[in-house]
Design a protein around this motif. Sequence first.
Motif, short mmCIF file in Angstrom:
data_model
loop_
_atom_site.label_atom_id
_atom_site.label_comp_id
_atom_site.label_asym_id
_atom_site.label_seq_id
_atom_site.Cartn_x
_atom_site.Cartn_y
_atom_site.Cartn_z
N LEU A 55 0.83 -1.23 0.08
CA LEU A 55 -0.06 -0.01 -0.05
C LEU A 55 0.85 1.22 -0.05
N GLY A 56 0.75 2.00 -0.99
CA GLY A 56 1.64 3.20 -1.07
C GLY A 56 0.74 4.42 -0.66
N VAL A 57 1.44 5.23 0.12
CA VAL A 57 0.55 6.37 1.06
C VAL A 57 1.21 7.40 0.72
N ASP A 58 0.60 8.75 0.53
CA ASP A 58 1.13 10.00 0.28
C ASP A 58 -0.05 11.15 0.58
N VAL A 59 0.53 12.38 0.87
CA VAL A 59 -0.70 13.20 1.28
C VAL A 59 -1.04 14.05 -0.06
N ASP A 60 -0.14 13.77 -1.19
CA ASP A 60 -0.49 14.49 -2.36
C ASP A 60 -1.38 13.73 -3.18
N GLU A 61 -2.82 14.13 -3.26
CA GLU A 61 -3.48 13.52 -3.94
C GLU A 61 -3.44 13.30 -5.42
N ARG A 62 -2.90 14.26 -5.93
CA ARG A 62 -2.61 14.42 -7.51
C ARG A 62 -1.62 13.04 -7.70
N GLY A 109 -3.12 -6.74 -8.77
CA GLY A 109 -3.99 -6.68 -7.65
C GLY A 109 -3.10 -6.39 -6.10
N ARG A 110 -1.87 -6.45 -6.38
CA ARG A 110 -0.87 -6.60 -5.01
C ARG A 110 -0.57 -5.09 -4.61
N LEU A 111 -0.95 -4.11 -5.56
CA LEU A 111 -0.29 -2.77 -5.14
C LEU A 111 -1.60 -1.80 -5.19
N ARG A 112 -1.59 -1.06 -4.04
CA ARG A 112 -2.79 0.01 -3.93
C ARG A 112 -1.98 1.39 -3.50
N PHE A 113 -2.96 2.31 -3.84
CA PHE A 113 -2.30 3.48 -3.34
C PHE A 113 -3.69 4.45 -2.38
N THR A 114 -3.27 5.18 -1.51
CA THR A 114 -4.17 5.80 -0.59
C THR A 114 -3.59 7.08 0.04
N THR A 115 -4.13 7.96 0.38
CA THR A 115 -3.86 9.19 1.28
C THR A 115 -4.37 8.93 2.64
N SER A 116 -4.86 7.61 3.10
CA SER A 116 -5.34 7.39 4.60
C SER A 116 -4.13 6.73 5.44
N PHE A 117 -3.59 7.29 6.32
CA PHE A 117 -2.75 6.74 7.23
C PHE A 117 -3.52 5.86 8.10
N ALA A 118 -4.77 6.09 8.28
CA ALA A 118 -5.59 5.00 9.06
C ALA A 118 -5.55 3.85 8.41
N GLU A 119 -5.90 3.83 7.29
CA GLU A 119 -5.86 2.55 6.36
C GLU A 119 -4.26 1.91 6.41
N ALA A 120 -3.42 2.81 6.43
CA ALA A 120 -2.03 2.28 6.39
C ALA A 120 -1.76 1.77 7.61
N GLY A 121 -2.20 2.03 8.68
CA GLY A 121 -1.90 1.51 9.95
C GLY A 121 -2.63 0.25 10.15
N VAL A 134 6.01 10.11 10.54
CA VAL A 134 5.73 9.47 11.81
C VAL A 134 4.58 9.93 12.66
N ASP A 135 4.33 11.49 12.85
CA ASP A 135 3.42 11.93 13.55
C ASP A 135 1.92 11.43 12.92
N SER A 136 1.91 11.24 11.61
CA SER A 136 0.65 10.80 10.84
C SER A 136 0.54 9.37 11.08
N LEU A 137 1.38 8.54 10.91
CA LEU A 137 1.27 7.13 10.98
C LEU A 137 1.12 6.59 12.48
N ALA A 138 1.77 7.03 13.37
CA ALA A 138 2.16 6.46 14.67
C ALA A 138 0.63 6.24 15.48
#
Length: 443
Positions: free
Chosen positions: A33-40, A68-80, A110-114
């Motif tokens: 799961l790839g995570v970033d705050v940049d929606e674009r 199907g093994r790779l997805r992307f999101t802006t949600s740190f809750a989903e990442a956790g 770290v602050d967003s994921l923890a």
Amino acid sequence: MNPTESPRLTVIGTGYLGATHAICMAVLGYEVLGVDVDERKIAKLAAGEVPFFEPGLPELLTKALESGRLRFTTSFAEAGEFGDVHFICVGTPQQPGSDACDLSYVNAAVDSLAPHLTRRCLVVGKSTVPVGTAAELTVRLQELAPAGADVELAWNPEFLREGYAVDDTMHPDRLVFGVASDWADERLRAAFRPILEQGTPVIRTDLATAELVKVAANSFLATKISYINAMAEVCEAVGADVKDLADSLALDDRIGGKFLKPGLGFGGGCLPKDIRAFAHRAEEIGVGHAVAFLREVDAINRRRRARTVDLVRELLGGQISGRRIACWGAAFKPNSDDIRDAPALDVARTMHGLGGYVRVYDPAALDNARRAFPELRYGENALDVARDADVVVLLTEWSEFREIDPDALAEVVAHRRIVDGRHALDAARWRAAGWEYRALGRS
């Protein structure tokens, strides 16, 4: 989870390092799961578009998404919730107005994921950071995470070369695991199992050493580049030939020829800022004298840009203003669209500022160059920018520039003058075709 099971991976930050790591690990069989705050950026990657130039990566992104093994999101809750091993791959640029490293993106990750880490997991830093950062982040992570001390931090520095990042990720020459426990080491080995099965060497060490490996490696490479460029300055003073000197040194197997190529010097988003941040950090911890030589390494590198401009001026009879100058290259190196601290654009901008009519062409970096430096003029190909030029200046050693026929180029230029800022051309061939050929450190 069972140590023999494949962990689910998250990659925090989907820039050059993060996107490459996420895509390659998915191709190797992991759920990622790839995570970033940049929606674009996330939208582009999810749609199968790599937002930077890297040979081979777009094809792998398509393959990873289709699996199907790779997805992307802006949600740190989903990442956790998703991840067992979380890789932090955000940028660590140079602070404005300082040589220090800017850790704001690492701290923000770290602050967003923890706060979303509610079970035992491993957070792995891959970003290049000042030594001591991992120890501070461990405290920060465990204080913020609901799982507390069940969340461990490790460091796994990256050694990607732009233009070769896919191969460097899938077939690295070594892996460095900075860990504080056997469990963390086991988790990292599970997260890199297909790569380890190739026989890739692993160095298991402590957090501080793992942090130092990357900056120490980059500092050594930068020193080697600046060393041969310092020899070029000596050669110019005495009429010697730095290319022959470098070739002779390269045959000594204690020295070797890699990174011993004279020319315009290094740039990009790693070497310049890493050696400055390393020197800055060394001063902070009281050992600045040990790496004081890095200041001169940086200074030698900077001088190459000014000296290249001087070489162009000399070839033009002492006057740049009003002269037509073709610049081949904008990226800091071939097979990349990265223009961060690019020597090529620095030289082009300087000559523009001196009144030259400068036109720039690069096979991959034109869009980035246009956005960053709209004051420069750009062309569609190498011959286009060279039309009616008083001098051609090779600034990035793309293969298409090396392959250009001197006679074909002579048909479009006003004068047969060329400055080879990268020692990429066959001097004898160009001179035989009637060109005035100049390169740093060569008579």
